[in-house]
Design a protein around this motif. Structure first.
Motif, mmCIF file in Angstrom:
data_model
loop_
_atom_site.group_PDB
_atom_site.id
_atom_site.type_symbol
_atom_site.label_atom_id
_atom_site.label_comp_id
_atom_site.label_asym_id
_atom_site.label_seq_id
_atom_site.Cartn_x
_atom_site.Cartn_y
_atom_site.Cartn_z
ATOM 1 N N ARG A 70 0.836 -1.202 0.000
ATOM 2 C CA ARG A 70 0.000 0.000 0.000
ATOM 3 C C ARG A 70 0.871 1.252 0.000
ATOM 4 O O ARG A 70 2.002 1.226 0.498
ATOM 5 C CB ARG A 70 -0.897 -0.004 1.247
ATOM 6 C CG ARG A 70 -1.801 -1.214 1.318
ATOM 7 C CD ARG A 70 -2.543 -1.281 2.638
ATOM 8 N NE ARG A 70 -1.656 -1.524 3.769
ATOM 9 C CZ ARG A 70 -2.042 -1.557 5.039
ATOM 10 N NH1 ARG A 70 -3.301 -1.341 5.354
ATOM 11 N NH2 ARG A 70 -1.184 -1.797 6.002
ATOM 12 N N SER A 98 -5.680 -11.290 2.371
ATOM 13 C CA SER A 98 -6.409 -10.403 3.273
ATOM 14 C C SER A 98 -5.815 -10.372 4.673
ATOM 15 O O SER A 98 -6.275 -9.652 5.531
ATOM 16 C CB SER A 98 -7.882 -10.819 3.350
ATOM 17 O OG SER A 98 -7.992 -12.157 3.777
ATOM 18 N N TRP B 258 -6.567 1.224 -0.301
ATOM 19 C CA TRP B 258 -5.121 1.434 -0.496
ATOM 20 C C TRP B 258 -4.510 0.442 -1.485
ATOM 21 O O TRP B 258 -3.304 0.326 -1.584
ATOM 22 C CB TRP B 258 -4.334 1.350 0.824
ATOM 23 C CG TRP B 258 -4.780 2.298 1.865
ATOM 24 C CD1 TRP B 258 -5.586 2.024 2.930
ATOM 25 C CD2 TRP B 258 -4.455 3.692 1.983
ATOM 26 N NE1 TRP B 258 -5.785 3.140 3.695
ATOM 27 C CE2 TRP B 258 -5.093 4.180 3.140
ATOM 28 C CE3 TRP B 258 -3.673 4.568 1.220
ATOM 29 C CZ2 TRP B 258 -4.979 5.499 3.547
ATOM 30 C CZ3 TRP B 258 -3.571 5.885 1.639
ATOM 31 C CH2 TRP B 258 -4.215 6.336 2.787
ATOM 32 N N ALA B 331 -6.024 1.622 7.097
ATOM 33 C CA ALA B 331 -4.568 1.655 6.931
ATOM 34 C C ALA B 331 -3.888 1.054 8.151
ATOM 35 O O ALA B 331 -2.826 0.456 8.072
ATOM 36 C CB ALA B 331 -4.097 3.093 6.736
ATOM 37 N N HIS B 334 -6.027 -3.111 8.899
ATOM 38 C CA HIS B 334 -6.214 -4.112 7.851
ATOM 39 C C HIS B 334 -4.978 -5.023 7.806
ATOM 40 O O HIS B 334 -3.877 -4.567 8.056
ATOM 41 C CB HIS B 334 -6.415 -3.428 6.500
ATOM 42 C CG HIS B 334 -6.989 -4.360 5.452
ATOM 43 N ND1 HIS B 334 -7.947 -5.297 5.742
ATOM 44 C CD2 HIS B 334 -6.741 -4.503 4.135
ATOM 45 C CE1 HIS B 334 -8.266 -5.957 4.643
ATOM 46 N NE2 HIS B 334 -7.538 -5.511 3.641
ATOM 47 N N TYR B 335 -5.195 -6.283 7.468
ATOM 48 C CA TYR B 335 -4.144 -7.316 7.410
ATOM 49 C C TYR B 335 -3.669 -7.764 8.788
ATOM 50 O O TYR B 335 -2.739 -8.552 8.884
ATOM 51 C CB TYR B 335 -2.920 -6.852 6.583
ATOM 52 C CG TYR B 335 -3.238 -6.422 5.169
ATOM 53 C CD1 TYR B 335 -3.999 -7.227 4.337
ATOM 54 C CD2 TYR B 335 -2.761 -5.207 4.669
ATOM 55 C CE1 TYR B 335 -4.283 -6.833 3.037
ATOM 56 C CE2 TYR B 335 -3.046 -4.808 3.371
ATOM 57 C CZ TYR B 335 -3.807 -5.623 2.563
ATOM 58 O OH TYR B 335 -4.088 -5.233 1.279
ATOM 59 N N HIS B 407 3.747 0.281 12.354
ATOM 60 C CA HIS B 407 3.813 1.659 11.876
ATOM 61 C C HIS B 407 4.819 2.514 12.648
ATOM 62 O O HIS B 407 5.045 3.665 12.286
ATOM 63 C CB HIS B 407 2.425 2.305 11.929
ATOM 64 C CG HIS B 407 1.498 1.793 10.868
ATOM 65 N ND1 HIS B 407 1.359 2.390 9.644
ATOM 66 C CD2 HIS B 407 0.681 0.718 10.846
ATOM 67 C CE1 HIS B 407 0.496 1.703 8.912
ATOM 68 N NE2 HIS B 407 0.069 0.682 9.621
#
Lengths: 287, 465
Positions: A70, A98, B258, B331, B334-335, B407
């Protein structure tokens, strides 16, 4: 009124369902994979890569690994250049996944040498001790090539008879590794993204023994799988007698050596930690 | 009694029996794969690895337990709401046989690695074709029964049933279009970002047409039946129905935020996901307001407890879902494990609790016996809710923690943690999730025991009327 007319209710419900379907599912076909978005460098799969991709699908690798980077800082720094629509035009089915139980693989191609993949796929824990990936040593068995040509034809991929011959005698693991090495490497992003190391390269931790512990920890986590726990080498060369100035070693770790299969660690580790691991490696030589 | 009214109920019993069996398989496999994630040495290649078992878990859960129970309960509900015997009991018996063949084939082929990789559409084309046959004969039977009905008015449950029948058909057919190479191998007809967009249009609307509309049909039927008072507002149900089936279809791309799918598709999905809160909560409020003056039944009536907790989980699910569909939050989570936490609140909390209530209601009536043990039903309820909450809450915390770590950056902009550093922190949560799953599995065994005992040695209900 509709309460008493089931056929009208059915037709009306179908019409209502179709509105969003037409706008968000059917209409995008006009724009997605538009020839204008094509990327010339992106090539179809070779027979071996396609067989590898089918093994990836058969084993359900997509249950734990995504294949789309992303445009977010953490994603781009960790995995590489963000994914473009044009890179997936030969992907039937798409394998974006996913859930990232394991890391994203959209840019895995060219990151590690083949030898790393062979060892890691067969026995992940031998390289990453606390990994929770299953061992896929059984993929060392021969590849079934009876359908290879039909698969290439079904997808309309170009091939020469020699390509089909070349697949025979390969193992399933050979095919999987060939597929891994193709992933995300069609566009020359790795060369462009290769971190430029600018400015004066002076080790800020030279002779600073306090960083050795952290350097050792980083080495154990990121370097030992290829260069050996005792720097004795393995997939990568031995570092025990490395005779390079700190600055050169820093460049190799920070920006990688693509030709030699050495990944770049600058983006994930940052300058400070690269210097620490350099300090650790050099200290081993001296002592 | 039912038999005097001439309803075809044997097939309801058959579908219930088999859906419960597949439900046990699904949860057991869920426990197994949760343990495999925590202890990778439990993977036994080639057939018993996480990668091959996880699709069997989801397919057994959605198609075996979910759709199997829906088939049983749709047959039960439709006959009673139309006051009409099933159009063709023979066709329904064939359907039960085919259903079991399909689910067994699905399990076997997936274990052998015959897998199309698209989530909840993994089955290779011959098995997928059988699914289509199964759905067509099911739909014909229900629709024909509705058409020749004796009760003129269609209750709201029938609306949801009819919508689910067409919705699933459209979704399944479009997403499964493929190019066969052999009997056991095919490729998707769509490529790359197109395939992704079609897949998540399918994937998210499978949630609408399988995990939302059918349980709502069941909820709208069994809540009034269990409480003895009618639903609060038929009109609110109707408004919520049309807005639900309209809005859901726009939202698939919130699974693809995204990614290289066009931005406008993502933005539409995000907007419609938020709008979906309204119709979802329309159903939740309809349930709550139906309880006006009846809240004491939460104490006295275990069926109501299952149903109201179920609709409450649905309400929470439909608030959490839209929040995840917002780009900024997506963001972040997710995942990660956040998403399995979310999904299992829907499946273990909402769908399964409503199904349990319906089965507890139906089985004594079908067999003419009282429930074997209300105490065991209560124990089942509390263990199920506890197991589900342990599962979901540990996964939400794990997801947020991993997101924060992934992050995190250093002052120089480099990443603070390697991927492995974030993964090893998940192990304790994975142990917690496995514990939650085991508790849920135990609750399921208690449920099965209670149901079996009811059919064999429950007190006979006196035929009074």
């Amino acid at each position: 009124m509709i309460e008493k007319r089931p056929v009208i209710l059915l037709l009306l419900a179908t019409a209502v369902i179709m509105v969003g379907t037409v706008v968000t599912m059917i209409a995008p076909f006009r724009w997605i994979n538009d020839p204008k978005l094509r990327i010339a460098e992106v090539k179809p799969y070779t027979p071996l890569q396609l067989e590898g991709r089918d093994i990836y699908i058969r084993e359900g690798c997509n249950n734990c690994h995504t294949q789309t980077v992303r445009p977010l800082l953490a994603d781009v720094e960790r995995y590489g250049e963000y994914s473009k629509a044009g890179e997936f035009v030969f992907d039937q089915p798409f394998l974006w996944g996913s859930r990232r139980t394991g890391p994203d693989l959209a840019r895995i191609g060219g990151k590690y040498p083949d030898a790393w993949h062979y060892r890691h796929t067969a026995d992940p824990q031998s390289m990453v001790p606390r990994s929770n990936m299953p061992k896929y040593a059984f993929l060392e068995r021969p590849l079934d090539t009876s359908l290879t040509e039909r698969k290439m034809k079904a997808l309309g991929f170009p091939y020469a008879p020699a390509d089909i011959e070349a697949v025979k005698g390969k193992s399933e693991l050979d095919a999987l590794v060939a597929y891994m090495q193709k992933l995300g490497s069609d566009i020359p992003w790795r060369k462009e993204a290769r971190a430029a190391v600018a400015g004066e390269l002076k080790n800020p931790f030279q002779d600073d023994k306090t960083v050795l512990a952290e350097g050792k920890e980083i080495y154990g986590r990121d370097c030992a799988q290829c260069h050996g726990a005792g720097l004795e080498g393995g997939i990568g060369p031995s570092l025990a007698d490395i005779d390079q100035p700190d600055a050169e070693l820093f460049k190799s770790v920070y920006a990688g050596i693509p030709a030699g299969g050495m990944p770049a660690f600058g983006e994930t580790l940052g300058k400070d930690r690269v210097w620490k691991v350099v300090t650790f490696i050099k200290y081993q030589k001296r002592h | 009694m039912n038999h005097q009214e001439g309803y075809a109920d044997d097939v309801v019993k058959g579908f219930l029996t088999w859906s419960i069996i597949w439900g046990v398989v699904a949860v057991l496999l869920g426990v197994v794969i949760s343990l495999q994630l925590a202890w990778p040495q439990l993977n036994l290649p080639p057939y018993l690895t996480y990668g091959r078992l996880r699709p069997i878990h989801t397919n057994a859960g959605i198609f075996g337990w979910g759709i199997g129970s829906f088939m049983a309960l749709f047959f039960y509900i439709t006959q009673r709401l139309t006051r009409t015997r099933l159009w063709s009991p023979g066709l329904a018996r064939f359907q039960l046989w085919l259903f079991n063949v399909v689910i067994a084939l699905a399990a076997i082929t997936l274990m052998l690695g015959m897998n199309r990789s698209k989530e909840y559409a993994e089955l290779e084309w011959p098995v997928a074709l059988l699914v289509v046959v199964l759905w067509v004969i099911f739909s014909i039977n229900i629709i024909m029964t509705v058409i020749k009905r004796k009760e003129e008015q269609l209750y709201i449950s029938l609306w949801y049933i009819l919508a689910a029948l067409v919705g699933v058909a459209i979704l399944y057919l479009v997403n499964n279009v493929g190019i066969p190479v052999s009997l056991t191998k095919s490729y998707s007809a769509y490529a790359g970002a197109n395939d992704a967009n079609v897949q998540w249009w399918y994937g998210h609307n499978a949630v609408a047409m399988v995990l939302t509309a059918p349980p709502l049909a069941i909820f709208y039927y069994f809540l009034p039946k269990s409480t003895g008072v009618p639903i609060y507002s038929h009109r609110m149900g109707v408004i919520a129905f049309w807005s639900l089936i309209f809005m859901y279809l726009w939202t698939g791309a919130h699974h693809l935020l995204w990614t290289p799918v066009p931005d406008w598709v993502q933005t539409l999905a995000m907007a419609f996901s938020i709008m979906l809160i309204a119709p979802s909560w329309g159903a939740v409020f309809n349930g709550y307001f139906s309880m006006n003056g009846q809240w004491h039944q939460m104490r006295d009536n275990y069926l109501v407890k299952f149903l109201i907790f179920g609709i409450t989980f649905y309400g929470l699910q439909t608030l959490q879902g839209p929040s995840q569909a917002v780009r900024t939050f997506s963001a972040f989570i997710h995942y990660t494990d956040w998403v399995p936490g979310h999904v299992h609140m829907g499946t273990l909390g909402w769908v399964s609790l409503v199904l349990f209530a319906a089965i507890y209601y139906v089985v004594p009536r079908l067999y003419g016996r009282e429930i074997y043990s209300v105490g065991l039903a209560n124990l089942h309820f509390w263990l199920a809710v506890t197991g589900q909450l342990i599962f979901s809450i540990t996964m939400w915390i794990a997801g947020v923690q991993q997101a924060v770590m992934l992050h995190a950056t250093n002052p120089d902009g480099s990443l603070h943690y390697s991927f492995m550093e974030t993964l090893i922190e998940l192990y304790p949560y994975w142990h917690g999730r496995a514990a939650g799953g085991i508790i849920y599995f135990v609750s399921l065994l208690i449920f099965v025991y209670n149901i079996v005992k009811t059919t064999t040695s429950g007190k006979q209900i006196q035929v009074s009327s």
